[in-house]
Design a protein around this motif. Sequence first.
Motif, short mmCIF file in Angstrom:
data_model
loop_
_atom_site.label_atom_id
_atom_site.label_comp_id
_atom_site.label_asym_id
_atom_site.label_seq_id
_atom_site.Cartn_x
_atom_site.Cartn_y
_atom_site.Cartn_z
N GLN A 82 32.00 34.93 47.88
CA GLN A 82 32.03 34.00 48.63
C GLN A 82 31.10 33.83 49.73
OE1 GLN A 82 33.11 30.82 47.48
NE2 GLN A 82 32.02 30.14 49.21
N MET A 83 30.12 33.23 49.95
CA MET A 83 29.12 33.33 51.06
C MET A 83 29.20 31.96 51.69
SD MET A 83 25.87 35.35 49.21
CE MET A 83 25.32 34.06 48.37
N ASN A 84 29.88 32.21 53.15
CA ASN A 84 29.90 30.82 53.90
C ASN A 84 28.91 31.08 54.95
OD1 ASN A 84 31.87 30.05 52.16
ND2 ASN A 84 33.48 30.90 53.59
N ARG A 85 28.55 30.13 55.66
CA ARG A 85 27.72 29.88 56.87
C ARG A 85 26.65 30.56 56.59
NH1 ARG A 85 32.61 31.21 58.93
NH2 ARG A 85 31.86 33.09 59.92
N LEU A 86 25.78 30.25 55.46
CA LEU A 86 24.76 31.22 55.11
C LEU A 86 23.53 30.92 56.17
CD1 LEU A 86 24.86 30.57 51.35
CD2 LEU A 86 24.62 32.82 52.30
N LYS A 87 22.60 32.11 56.33
CA LYS A 87 21.76 32.05 57.40
C LYS A 87 20.52 32.37 56.64
CE LYS A 87 24.76 34.03 60.88
NZ LYS A 87 24.99 35.48 61.83
N PRO A 88 19.28 31.91 57.10
CA PRO A 88 17.87 32.23 56.59
C PRO A 88 17.89 33.90 56.37
CG PRO A 88 17.52 30.61 58.23
CD PRO A 88 18.91 31.24 58.30
#
Length: 119
Positions: A82-88
């Motif tokens: 689960q990946m939250n607050r993804l960034k470039p």
Amino acid sequence: QVALVESGGGLVQAGDSLRLSCAASGRTFSGYRMGWFRQAPGKEREFVGRITWSGGITSYADTVKGRFTISRDNAKNTMYLQMNRLKPEDTAVYYCAADSRTSGPYEYWGQGTQVTVSS
């Protein structure tokens, strides 16, 4: 022999969430420690996180700690990221890996799934 297949990748915007899945087949999934890795263009593959065979212990790279969560469902032979607050800078091909030993290099790897985070 264990076969791993990742899914769930895609194109999202910065700040969005995404959940990757890693489906395993071939042997008793519950006895394997599992991990997630990623490789960005022009960079070496890097560790993202791992989970013990029971799911009781997880650890993460500092770059994703607090934003990513690994879990597993041994009844479904599936591990999740689960990946939250993804960034470039999270843009990469994500790979899952498995091994029957308690330590050392992972023996089995999936083909990877692309995650692209736009700014």
